[in-house]
Design a protein around this motif. Structure first.
Motif, mmCIF file in Angstrom:
data_model
loop_
_atom_site.group_PDB
_atom_site.id
_atom_site.type_symbol
_atom_site.label_atom_id
_atom_site.label_comp_id
_atom_site.label_asym_id
_atom_site.label_seq_id
_atom_site.Cartn_x
_atom_site.Cartn_y
_atom_site.Cartn_z
ATOM 1 N N THR A 107 -3.973 96.644 117.097
ATOM 2 C CA THR A 107 -3.905 98.324 116.900
ATOM 3 C C THR A 107 -3.086 98.899 118.513
ATOM 4 N N GLU A 108 -2.497 99.897 117.450
ATOM 5 C CA GLU A 108 -1.562 100.189 118.529
ATOM 6 C C GLU A 108 -2.595 101.437 119.914
ATOM 7 N N GLY A 109 -2.672 101.430 120.884
ATOM 8 C CA GLY A 109 -3.537 102.198 122.055
ATOM 9 C C GLY A 109 -4.216 100.790 122.278
ATOM 10 N N THR A 110 -4.661 99.753 121.695
ATOM 11 C CA THR A 110 -6.375 98.687 122.003
ATOM 12 C C THR A 110 -5.267 98.465 123.877
ATOM 13 N N LEU A 111 -6.481 98.255 124.513
ATOM 14 C CA LEU A 111 -6.317 97.077 125.481
ATOM 15 C C LEU A 111 -6.976 95.300 125.271
ATOM 16 N N LEU A 112 -5.853 94.970 125.223
ATOM 17 C CA LEU A 112 -6.642 93.213 124.592
ATOM 18 C C LEU A 112 -6.934 92.553 126.469
ATOM 19 N N PRO A 113 -7.612 92.186 126.478
ATOM 20 C CA PRO A 113 -8.432 90.840 127.509
ATOM 21 C C PRO A 113 -7.051 90.014 127.762
ATOM 22 N N PRO A 114 -6.601 89.384 128.505
ATOM 23 C CA PRO A 114 -5.483 88.832 129.137
ATOM 24 C C PRO A 114 -6.106 87.135 128.347
ATOM 25 N N ARG A 115 -4.677 86.673 128.095
ATOM 26 C CA ARG A 115 -4.844 85.156 127.525
ATOM 27 C C ARG A 115 -3.513 84.550 127.867
ATOM 28 N N LEU A 116 -3.436 82.958 127.506
ATOM 29 C CA LEU A 116 -2.182 82.513 127.820
ATOM 30 C C LEU A 116 -1.547 82.887 126.843
ATOM 31 N N PRO A 117 0.184 82.372 127.514
ATOM 32 C CA PRO A 117 1.299 82.708 126.409
ATOM 33 C C PRO A 117 1.228 81.548 125.636
ATOM 34 N N ALA A 118 1.778 82.057 124.325
ATOM 35 C CA ALA A 118 1.904 81.179 123.214
ATOM 36 C C ALA A 118 2.905 80.157 123.219
ATOM 37 N N ASN A 119 3.828 80.768 123.602
ATOM 38 C CA ASN A 119 4.796 79.816 123.367
ATOM 39 C C ASN A 119 5.703 79.451 125.318
ATOM 40 N N VAL A 120 5.976 78.552 126.017
ATOM 41 C CA VAL A 120 6.997 78.717 127.502
ATOM 42 C C VAL A 120 8.138 77.581 126.984
#
Length: 158
Positions: A107-120
């Motif tokens: 949802t626009e304007g929200t701040l998400l907690p850090p996470r690992l990349p989905a792809n590398v």
């Protein structure tokens, strides 16, 4: 004209134009209109994901493919180690490493907690200069590290 016939300035300008095209692709996909990345390809351009045999060919098909991206997808791609090789005044190749951070349900304007990349992985690209403009002729996605796109639930907002 082969690569040896290029002046150092012509080679540098070609390398910079191709590098800029690589970065424009990422910018449009993450922050712009995803379907517009099709305009960065030659009319017969190809995007392929070798891991699962996905292959999309031609601007119209590329526009449909990238335009079908979920509206609630948030992604950011970090690109590095861009190595451009100019083969001639009209052709070049490049390898670019990337890490993709991506979630669906954003949802626009929200701040998400850090996470690992989905792809590398890395991109292997081929470019052609058409009517004075460098365009992507083929982008192959090589993905040694990858997973499904996480779908997040509603995020609490302050």
């Amino acid at each position: 004209m082969d690569a040896e016939a290029l002046t150092p300035i012509d080679r540098l300008l070609a390398e910079r134009a191709v590098e800029r095209l690589i970065l424009e692709f990422i910018h449009r996909l993450d922050l712009g209109q995803p379907s517009s990345v099709a305009d960065l390809f030659t009319p017969d351009g190809v995007w392929e994901w070798l891991h699962d045999g996905r292959r999309v060919e031609g601007r119209a098909a590329l526009r449909d493919y990238f335009g079908s991206r979920p509206a609630d997808r948030l992604s950011r791609r970090m690109c590095t180690n861009i190595l451009v090789t100019v083969d001639s005044a009209f052709s070049a190749t490049a390898t670019t490493y990337f890490a993709t951070y991506r979630v669906d349900g954003y949802t626009e304007g929200t701040l998400l907690p850090p996470r690992l990349p989905a792809n590398v992985g890395h991109y292997e690209d081929t470019f052609r200069k058409v009517d004075g403009i460098w365009l992507m002729a083929r982008r192959s996605l090589i993905l040694p590290f990858g997973g499904a796109t996480e779908r997040i639930g509603p995020v609490w907002r302050r």
